[in-house]
Design a protein around this motif. Sequence first.
Motif, short mmCIF file in Angstrom:
data_model
loop_
_atom_site.label_atom_id
_atom_site.label_comp_id
_atom_site.label_asym_id
_atom_site.label_seq_id
_atom_site.Cartn_x
_atom_site.Cartn_y
_atom_site.Cartn_z
N GLY A 60 -32.22 66.06 43.72
CA GLY A 60 -32.35 67.09 44.75
C GLY A 60 -31.09 67.93 44.82
N THR A 61 -29.95 67.29 44.70
CA THR A 61 -28.67 68.00 44.75
C THR A 61 -28.60 69.02 43.62
OG1 THR A 61 -27.62 66.06 45.72
CG2 THR A 61 -26.16 67.65 44.64
N HIS A 85 -28.37 69.31 54.63
CA HIS A 85 -27.94 68.39 53.58
C HIS A 85 -27.04 69.12 52.59
CE1 HIS A 85 -28.22 65.47 50.31
NE2 HIS A 85 -28.56 64.60 51.22
N GLU A 90 -23.71 67.38 49.68
CA GLU A 90 -23.92 67.65 48.25
C GLU A 90 -22.60 67.94 47.55
OE1 GLU A 90 -27.51 70.04 47.76
OE2 GLU A 90 -28.60 68.59 48.98
N GLU A 137 -34.34 73.65 55.46
CA GLU A 137 -34.54 72.23 55.09
C GLU A 137 -35.70 71.67 55.91
OE1 GLU A 137 -30.90 69.89 54.99
OE2 GLU A 137 -32.00 68.14 55.75
N ASN A 141 -33.23 66.19 57.55
CA ASN A 141 -32.68 64.83 57.52
C ASN A 141 -31.82 64.51 58.74
OD1 ASN A 141 -31.36 62.45 56.83
ND2 ASN A 141 -31.18 62.97 54.68
N ASP A 170 -34.91 73.61 50.84
CA ASP A 170 -34.58 72.25 50.42
C ASP A 170 -35.71 71.37 50.96
OD1 ASP A 170 -33.74 69.69 50.06
OD2 ASP A 170 -31.83 69.90 51.16
N ARG A 173 -38.20 66.46 51.25
CA ARG A 173 -39.34 65.72 51.84
C ARG A 173 -40.39 66.69 52.40
NH1 ARG A 173 -34.63 63.26 53.18
NH2 ARG A 173 -34.32 61.18 52.27
N LYS A 201 -38.04 60.07 46.43
CA LYS A 201 -37.87 59.56 47.80
C LYS A 201 -39.18 58.88 48.21
CE LYS A 201 -33.90 62.25 48.85
NZ LYS A 201 -33.64 62.92 47.56
C1 LIG Z 1 -32.77 66.85 52.74
C2 LIG Z 1 -32.20 66.40 51.45
N1 LIG Z 1 -31.95 67.30 50.51
C3 LIG Z 1 -31.45 66.97 49.31
C4 LIG Z 1 -31.18 65.66 49.01
C5 LIG Z 1 -30.53 65.32 47.69
O1 LIG Z 1 -31.33 64.58 46.88
P1 LIG Z 1 -30.66 63.67 45.70
O2 LIG Z 1 -30.20 62.43 46.38
O3 LIG Z 1 -31.81 63.45 44.77
O4 LIG Z 1 -29.58 64.45 45.10
C6 LIG Z 1 -31.43 64.67 49.97
C7 LIG Z 1 -31.14 63.26 49.67
O5 LIG Z 1 -31.25 62.38 50.47
C8 LIG Z 1 -31.95 65.05 51.23
O6 LIG Z 1 -32.17 64.16 52.19
#
Ligand SMILES: Cc1ncc(COP(=O)(O)O)c(C=O)c1O
Length: 344
Positions: A60-61, A85, A90, A137, A141, A170, A173, A201
Amino acid sequence: MKKIDLRSDTVTVPTQEMREAMVSAEVGDDVYGEDPTVNRLEAVTAEKVGKEAGLFVTSGTQGNLIAILAHCSKGDGAILGMDSHIYNYEGGGIAAIAGVLPLLVDDTGGIMSEDSIKKWCRPHDVHFAPARLLCLENTHNRQGGNAVSPQDFKEVAVAAKEEGLSVHLDGARIFNAAVAWGVDVKEYTSVVDSVQLCLSKGLGAPVGSILCGSAEFIERARHWRKRLGGGMRQAGVIAACGLIAIEKMVNRLEEDHKNAALLAELLEDGGLLVEKPRKRTNMVYFVVKGEENKVKTLADRCAAKGVLFNALSEGRFRLVTHLWIDEKDVKEAAKIIIEEASCC
Ligand SMILES: Cc1ncc(COP(=O)(O)O)c(C=O)c1O
């Protein structure tokens, strides 16, 4: 002792079906565009979110960073939620690698106000970093895993576009949000230019995210992925799990939401202060006040009894339900957390 791991939905290990799919996956060199399984995963996902093209990325990052690089030039500004996030977790990649300036706005509740976005859309002036991009987002989170409603989400995305911004989601989820509101995921993705969604996830795949957008955007994104060392060759082995994730695991997110709701209810009945997002998904945040030392050691004491979770900040804890957590685990975890928190 069985571990009940509520640290994150990233801890999910692949299902037996995924492991078997890895063994029999048809593969090729994806940097040459020749891995049929990766190509299928990218196409299936893009179709699902209503975009022209998709790109399989390592995480995700990486997906978010590539999106920022493909939307912005060095010195541009990207409007970001303070609790996002991208801004918090990141590794500062937006600054270190993209050279893009975060233009921060309050995203309490999981979404920012239209006014706060407009304030950053200033007329051309050599003193300013021009705002080019808005990053949303959903689910959010740090805001309790809240699923922002399609209506609220759309209003903000449309307002940003009217200001000439590109909009990136982003959507680590995003399927949790769609399932929670009972809508097709396109209710969200149709109003943004790009979306990053995680396979690793709640959907249970071991690795990877997909970045989706227009064909032209994905072509630029593919170039950035290569520059970042993210060309993965015979990646069909892991893309095979991603296909199962995207085709078979979305509906089961409802179970995670049900378990999270039960966990929240049990903790509240046990006297804990449980945060209440507008639309809960698979996360439960709770706050414990008490003797500093005892609050500090709460997660460690629960871990010693087999219940794992993270402290997000002092006295604020997060629990995440996922594929490998069932109702029995939830009841056992709640019992242990209530017992240990009562000693604080
Ligand atoms: C909202 C959100 N974006 C991006 C990411 C990043 O994902 P990754 O851990 O695969 O880099 C996360 C990871 O928990 C997240 O919660």
